[in-house]
Design a protein around this motif. Structure first.
Motif, PDB file in Angstrom:
ATOM      1  N   UNK A 180       0.841  -1.198   0.000  1.00 24.58           N
ATOM      2  CA  UNK A 180       0.000   0.000   0.000  1.00 24.58           C
ATOM      3  C   UNK A 180       0.878   1.252   0.000  1.00 24.58           C
ATOM      4  N   UNK A 236       2.218   1.755  -3.511  1.00 21.24           N
ATOM      5  CA  UNK A 236       1.363   2.329  -4.550  1.00 21.24           C
ATOM      6  C   UNK A 236       0.886   3.739  -4.180  1.00 21.24           C
ATOM      7  N   UNK A 237       0.963   4.079  -2.909  1.00 17.90           N
ATOM      8  CA  UNK A 237       0.614   5.461  -2.547  1.00 17.90           C
ATOM      9  C   UNK A 237       1.761   6.405  -2.888  1.00 17.90           C
ATOM     10  N   UNK A 238       2.961   5.867  -2.815  1.00 18.49           N
ATOM     11  CA  UNK A 238       4.140   6.714  -3.000  1.00 18.49           C
ATOM     12  C   UNK A 238       5.105   5.969  -3.886  1.00 18.49           C
ATOM     13  N   UNK A 253      -0.077  -8.593  -8.140  1.00 19.14           N
ATOM     14  CA  UNK A 253       1.253  -7.983  -8.045  1.00 19.14           C
ATOM     15  C   UNK A 253       1.688  -7.372  -9.372  1.00 19.14           C
ATOM     16  N   UNK A 270      -0.164  -4.220  -9.756  1.00 17.82           N
ATOM     17  CA  UNK A 270       0.381  -3.217  -8.827  1.00 17.82           C
ATOM     18  C   UNK A 270       1.766  -2.724  -9.259  1.00 17.82           C
ATOM     19  N   UNK A 314       4.509  -4.579  -9.072  1.00 17.00           N
ATOM     20  CA  UNK A 314       5.601  -5.203  -8.307  1.00 17.00           C
ATOM     21  C   UNK A 314       6.278  -6.325  -9.089  1.00 17.00           C
ATOM     22  N   UNK A 352      -0.037   2.136 -11.747  1.00 19.04           N
ATOM     23  CA  UNK A 352      -0.289   1.620 -10.393  1.00 19.04           C
ATOM     24  C   UNK A 352      -0.082   2.702  -9.341  1.00 19.04           C
ATOM     25  N   UNK A 353       0.810   3.658  -9.636  1.00 20.72           N
ATOM     26  CA  UNK A 353       1.152   4.645  -8.622  1.00 20.72           C
ATOM     27  C   UNK A 353       0.124   5.777  -8.514  1.00 20.72           C
ATOM     28  N   UNK A 384      -4.446   3.773  -8.905  1.00 16.84           N
ATOM     29  CA  UNK A 384      -4.801   2.447  -8.388  1.00 16.84           C
ATOM     30  C   UNK A 384      -4.873   2.464  -6.861  1.00 16.84           C
ATOM     31  N   UNK A 385      -5.949   1.858  -6.353  1.00 16.23           N
ATOM     32  CA  UNK A 385      -6.070   1.694  -4.902  1.00 16.23           C
ATOM     33  C   UNK A 385      -5.864   0.228  -4.577  1.00 16.23           C
ATOM     34  N   UNK A 386      -5.192  -0.026  -3.484  1.00  9.97           N
ATOM     35  CA  UNK A 386      -4.909  -1.424  -3.127  1.00  9.97           C
ATOM     36  C   UNK A 386      -5.364  -1.675  -1.696  1.00  9.97           C
ATOM     37  N   UNK A 408      -5.046  -4.562   0.993  1.00 12.08           N
ATOM     38  CA  UNK A 408      -4.489  -5.882   1.298  1.00 12.08           C
ATOM     39  C   UNK A 408      -5.453  -6.725   2.130  1.00 12.08           C
ATOM     40  N   UNK A 430       1.010  10.162  -0.736  1.00 13.35           N
ATOM     41  CA  UNK A 430       0.655  10.134  -2.159  1.00 13.35           C
ATOM     42  C   UNK A 430       0.675  11.550  -2.747  1.00 13.35           C
ATOM     43  N   UNK A 480      -8.667   5.064   1.865  1.00 18.36           N
ATOM     44  CA  UNK A 480      -7.365   5.536   1.352  1.00 18.36           C
ATOM     45  C   UNK A 480      -7.406   5.558  -0.182  1.00 18.36           C
ATOM     46  N   UNK A 533      -7.717   8.871  -2.723  1.00 19.00           N
ATOM     47  CA  UNK A 533      -6.716   9.012  -3.795  1.00 19.00           C
ATOM     48  C   UNK A 533      -7.422   9.183  -5.159  1.00 19.00           C
TER      49      UNK A 533
END
Lengths: 435, 231, 467
Positions: free
Chosen positions: A178, A181-183, B45, B48, B50, B70-71, B74-76, B78, B100, B142, B146
């Motif tokens: 998280x 992807x936020x930063x 992943x 995202x 990764x 993704x940056x 996109x909201x993630x 978990x 962010x 969150x 965003x």
């Protein structure tokens, strides 16, 4: 750099009680250490004041003899202060090493050396009355709560406590993705968070150094104070750089903590300990037999020499004495030669002491050579150097002492051979020269 | 919109995704079902950012046709939204928004949380006192704050009580109605059936079945899933 | 319990990180112990050479005045015990050379630490450094989640259902980790024993045994406390961070603060104050009674009466010698008073420091470790006391010669080489541990109290624990 991340770290810091309390505890201990070192410094200053008082009393006693036309104490008829030999012997001279105004910032090696010495003509720089102050050896081994120790050895631990879960807690709780992807710059995020602690630590350390530095010595030690700041800041930054890599690559807070503590143990305990053991292996403790020989056997051998031999030796040291008299028979005056022997012994002492200094210097050279992989010892000795509490500062004290002994013997021999009667003025002149 | 086309991914000659193609339209909720090791997390992943695919293309596009990375969009969320336990819900939302690069007033932050179903009473409690469902709502907030166009959820319903699980479904539907594209990976057949518009069954990296949830009942989906898993 | 123990070891041996660190410590211990023995033997050899050199000079003294020989004096060198290689204690900060001569007692000089720049704040890398600082940390890292991981994985419930009691499980964990420390300690002691097999006395073997068991107890405390904390906090990370802080407090912070505190509640005089007071007592008489001229007058009178003569010149002996010995004995009294006071303050400080064992078992292990290796304050003071006893024997022998023997014959006041050679050399031997054991009773009591306290707590917590 995102200023918000930096500012938010203050909330992270204050909300995490363990971090906040550790910081406050550390700062309190720093203040305690400064106070503690002040006490040691004041005790030394007090001893020096007592010494000066004693010196004044002793010298005044001799001046009183001159005023009352006495030649010495009533119960020691053989003493005649009008004779340069007795006059110079009666001067009370101490060589002292004043505690450095920056001593509260680092006791260094000051507890391992004596800081004053009463000088007589037989003195040497390695006499056993310039050993360290009477203290509990077990306490010496455990060390003092010393500011330099706190900064060099415990501050990295505080930094570990404050930073071990940066990028570790997120992984422990599985929300590091998280964060990513936020930063989009996780490394910068770690860096910004570390910068907060770096600034906090630097500000705290610099504040304490500056406060003590200026409070205790004004701007007279500005160079040393600035050196201390530079040294401590570079040292702290070095740890932050290492920890930055551990934080960015850590897998969990416990793994980061484990690695950070391993780094601390390696640099602060294992490497210096290994170097210490190796140096000790290469240069075992010096029992100073050469020096002991000079002090004892060779001094006694000198006493056994006849006047002619002694005179030759004296001439080597003090060529001036041959000019004072033109007759060799007069020069071979037994009393004068015997009274000048201390000068020959002193020369032997100086040679032996130089040899010890040379051996110690060789050992120190080996220690300095290890600085390349032993940065903690380097910082420690540099710090001690800034607070004038390192080996070299005490070496300077020994040099001062050596000069004082040499001066005394020189004056003694020349005055004895001049055969001039001493009066109050010339006695005062002696005091001036010898102090 | 999320579009995965002919994705291949292997780790040390072990094929994890085999010619995977999925398309999730804007405003749609897609549920990816599969056993452990089926490739669900690998898919997430990749989305995202990764992981990189060995071959194939991934496209993420918003309502206006712009590419979403993704940056930014996109909201993630978990599986366990265990954020900083010593910060409150509002503070966590504020912090994650700030990292962010977004800055909101406290009122705005509270609004986001309210929108995501968190009760006002809980806003200023430290997150260590939150239930799993409450934490999940903060997680979604969150993404919401965003202004995420795409929501990626990893096992969002695992460990939730039925009420919280239902709340989650409603919340995700609300987001999709606002135009969000949602992809959730899950084991929970019932919750996927209830929440998603479209469902894909992933087996050993291959999408073996894709269907609209309106076309199957929960029981039918379960027998279908078991059938695919057994064969 | 034995099954859990076996299983724990099996798990350890399958853990690569464990294998790596254990191998690392085994290799490190072998290297460190070996080098410490070599370094120590080198130092013992160097000390023997210095000792023999000084003695040979004494043995070569030609016909000379016995009083002059008292000034010539001799030197006592602080010897290193064989066990110094395990824990050198205070040896690097104490002086190593003590001049023994007539008229005055000197200070022991030339400490190793004053011969160079500062190197390590925690001492040389000797086995004690590993045993006191590093291995405990390793044990903390091994223990902190050994119990909580059982809860987290659900194995604990299984084990209990299978019939093991919670208490047994906890103790099996403790014993497993303790057995590792047993192995490490045994290894170091074994190397020590093997390399010094021929030179180890029964007392030194006894000291090794005490050293070994003291550390085993300390490690038991460390392991049990870590596991107990993990039970209390229910979180392994809290247990780890708390134990790291405890470790820091025990090994670094408390020894320093308590050391400073004990010094402030029992302050030592400064050397300057001590010397001035001694000088005063010597000239004016102890506490102002019996000043030196009165003492001299009294002695003269007694001697004349004893030999039934009217003047000193009629005496068949050398009165100067009588006077010297009397002055010496008075000086000894003054020294006993002042240094006796310093020694008792030092012992009081040590005792007060030992009391901190109640909250800091590190203080107890440190004291027992250095005590069993003969490198602590008690042994140093024993060296100083024995050196002073020897000095008194040495000076008295010379004064007696000067008084009663050397006056006879043609070479009046001169003694020959045979006499000087007949004076015994100073050969210091470490006291038997049984004779100094009472100094360490506090340490032993506190370490056992910690064990009882922790066992009690573990039993209590195990009974009340909700899994």
């Amino acid at each position: 750099m995102n200023l918000n991340i930096f500012l938010y770290e203050a909330i992270h810091f204050t909300r995490s009680k363990a971090k906040l309390y550790s910081y406050l505890f550390f700062m309190s201990i720093c203040m305690l250490s400064i106070f503690n070192a002040y006490k040691i410094s004041n005790k030394q200053t007090q001893t020096i004041l007592n010494i000066n008082e004693q010196k004044e009393i002793e010298n005044q006693k001799v001046l009183d003899w001159f005023d009352k036309s006495n030649k010495g104490p009533d119960d020691k008829s053989w003493i005649n202060v009008e004779d340069p030999y007795w006059a110079i012997r009666s001067t009370s001279t101490y060589v002292v090493k004043e505690p450095s105004p920056l001593m509260p910032l680092g006791i260094g090696q000051s507890t391992q050396f004596g800081f004053y010495k009463k000088v007589n003509r037989w003195s040497s720089t390695y006499d056993d009355d310039i050993v360290e102050e009477i203290s509990n050896y077990e306490r010496l081994i455990n060390g003092n709560i010393d500011f330099s120790f706190l900064i060099i050895f415990l501050l990295p631990v505080l930094i570990i406590i404050m930073t071990y879960n940066i990028n570790g807690l997120e992984k422990d709780f599985s929300f590091h993705k998280l964060i990513s992807i936020q930063n989009n710059q996780v490394k910068l995020w770690v860096f910004t968070r570390l910068i907060f602690y770096l600034i906090l630590v630097l500000f705290s350390v610099n504040f304490l150094i500056l406060t003590v530095g200026f409070f205790n010595s004004g701007i007279s030690n500005i160079k040393s104070v600035l050196n201390l700041i530079l040294l401590s800041n570079l040292y702290i930054i070095l740890f932050f750089v290492v920890f930055y890599f551990l934080n960015t690559n850590g897998k969990s807070s416990s793994s980061i903590a484990f690695k950070m503590i391993s780094v601390w143990l390696l640099f602060c305990v294992i490497i210096p300990g290994s170097v210490h053991q190796y140096v000790s292996f290469q240069y075992p403790v010096n029992y100073m037999t050469d020096f002991l020989d000079v002090n004892r056997k060779r001094t006694y051998d000198i006493f056994k020499l006849d006047n002619s031999n002694l005179y030759t030796k004296l001439l080597d040291i003090h060529p001036e004495i041959s000019l004072n008299k033109d007759s060799l028979e007069i020069n071979l005056d037994n009393k004068k030669i015997r009274r000048s022997i201390s000068s020959i012994v002193n020369q032997m002492n100086v040679d032996a002491a130089n040899e010890i200094e040379r051996q110690n210097e060789e050992k120190n050279r080996l220690i300095r050579f290890t600085y390349i992989f032993n940065p903690v010892s380097y910082v420690q000795n540099m710090w001690n150097s800034c607070t004038s509490t390192d080996y070299d500062s005490y070496k300077k004290f020994r040099i001062k002492l050596k000069e004082s002994i040499q001066l005394r013997n020189e004056l003694l021999v020349l005055e004895i051979w001049k055969e001039q009667k001493v009066d109050k003025e010339s006695y005062q002149e002696y005091l001036k020269v010898l102090n | 919109m999320i579009e995965l086309k002919n994705i291949y991914k292997s780790f040390n000659s072990n094929i994890v995704l085999n010619n995977l193609s999925i398309k999730v339209n804007s405003g749609e909720i897609y549920g990816l079902l599969g056993a452990n090791g089926a490739g669900k997390s690998t898919t997430l992943n990749m989305l995202l950012g990764f992981l990189d695919q060995d071959s194939g293309t991934i496209n993420m596009i918003d309502n206006k046709g712009s590419t979403v990375t993704s940056k930014d969009g996109v909201g993630y969320i978990p599986e366990n939204v265990n954020l900083y336990p010593y910060l409150t819900g509002v503070e966590n939302l504020d912090y994650f928004s700030k990292i962010a690069g977004l800055k909101f007033t406290t009122d705005q932050l509270c609004n986001f949380l309210l929108e995501c179903g968190l009760k006002e009473l809980d806003f200023n409690k430290p997150m260590s006192e939150y239930s799993k469902g409450m934490k999940q709502k903060v997680g979604i907030a969150i993404a919401y704050a965003k202004n995420a166009k795409i929501y990626l959820l990893d096992e969002p319903a695992s460990g939730l009580d039925p009420l919280s699980s239902n709340d989650l479904s409603l919340l995700l539907k609300k987001m999709s109605k606002k135009g969000a594209t949602i992809l959730m990976a899950s084991h929970d057949i019932f919750r996927v059936r209830e929440t998603c518009d479209k469902i894909g069954i992933l087996k050993q990296g291959t999408l073996v079945k894709e269907m609209f949830s309106k076309d199957v009942s929960s029981l039918e989906l379960e027998s279908l899933y078991l059938e695919y898993m057994k064969n | 319990m034995i099954n859990i123990f076996y299983n724990e070891w099996r798990c350890f041996l399958r853990n690569k990180l464990f294998i790596f660190f254990t191998s690392f410590f085994i290799i490190l211990l072998i290297v460190v112990t070996y080098f410490a023995i070599i370094q120590n033997n080198k130092q013992i050899q160097s000390q023997n050479e210095a000792h023999n050199h000084i003695r040979s000079q004494w043995d070569e003294i030609d016909s000379t005045n016995a009083h002059s020989a008292a000034h010539f004096g001799t030197y006592a060198f602080k010897s290193n015990t064989i066990l110094n290689s395990l824990d050198e204690g205070i040896n690097s900060v104490t002086g190593v050379v003590l001049r023994l001569e007539g008229h005055k007692q000197n200070d022991v000089a030339f400490s190793e630490i004053s011969q160079s720049l500062e190197i390590s704040k925690f001492g040389k890398l000797k086995p004690s450094l590993l045993f006191q600082f590093i291995i405990p940390l390793f044990l903390i890292f091994l223990s902190f989640n050994s119990y909580t991981s059982e809860i987290a994985s659900g194995r604990l419930k299984l084990l209990i259902i299978q019939g093991d009691s919670l208490l047994k499980i906890v103790f099996a964990k403790i014993v497993t980790i303790l057995s590792l420390s047993f192995l490490l300690l045994f290894l170091s002691i074994f190397i020590q024993y093997t390399f010094n097999f021929s030179s180890l006395s029964f007392d030194e073997i006894l000291r090794l045994v005490i050293f070994f068991f003291a550390y085993i107890i300390y490690y038991f405390i460390i392991i049990t406390l870590t596991i107990l904390l993990s039970i209390l906090f229910k979180k392994s990370i809290s247990s780890l961070s708390t134990m790291i802080i405890v470790w820091l407090l025990w090994t670094v912070f408390l020894p320093k603060t308590i050391g400073n505190f004990t010094e402030s509640i029992s302050p030592l005089p400064t050397r300057f104050e001590l010397k001035s007071d001694m000088k005063e007592d010597r000239s004016k008489g102890i506490d102002g009674h019996n000043p030196s001229d009165e003492r001299r007058y009294q002695l003269e009178k007694e001697t004349l009466e004893k030999y039934n003569v009217d003047s000193l010149s009629q005496l068949p002996i050398n009165f100067s010698g009588i006077l010297l010995q009397a002055d010496e004995e008075y000086g000894n009294k003054v020294w006993d008073k002042h240094f006796g006071n310093v020694y008792s303050i030092l012992k009081e400080q040590k005792r007060n420091y030992q009391l901190s064992g109640l909250i800091n078992p590190f203080a107890s292990i440190q004291s027992l470790s250095t005590g069993s290796c003969g490198t602590d304050l008690i042994h140093h003071l024993d060296f100083l006391s024995k050196a002073e006893i020897y000095r008194r024997y040495f000076v008295k022998k010379l004064n007696n010669e000067y008084t009663f023997v050397s006056t006879k014959g043609e070479n009046a006041y001169l003694s020959d080489n045979v006499f000087f050679k007949s004076i015994n050399d100073f050969n210091y031997s470490t006291p038997n541990f049984s004779s100094v054991l009472y100094y360490y009773l506090y340490d032993i009591i506190f370490l056992f109290s910690w064990i009882l306290f922790l066992i009690f707590f573990v039993i209590l917590k195990s009974r009340k624990l909700i899994i």
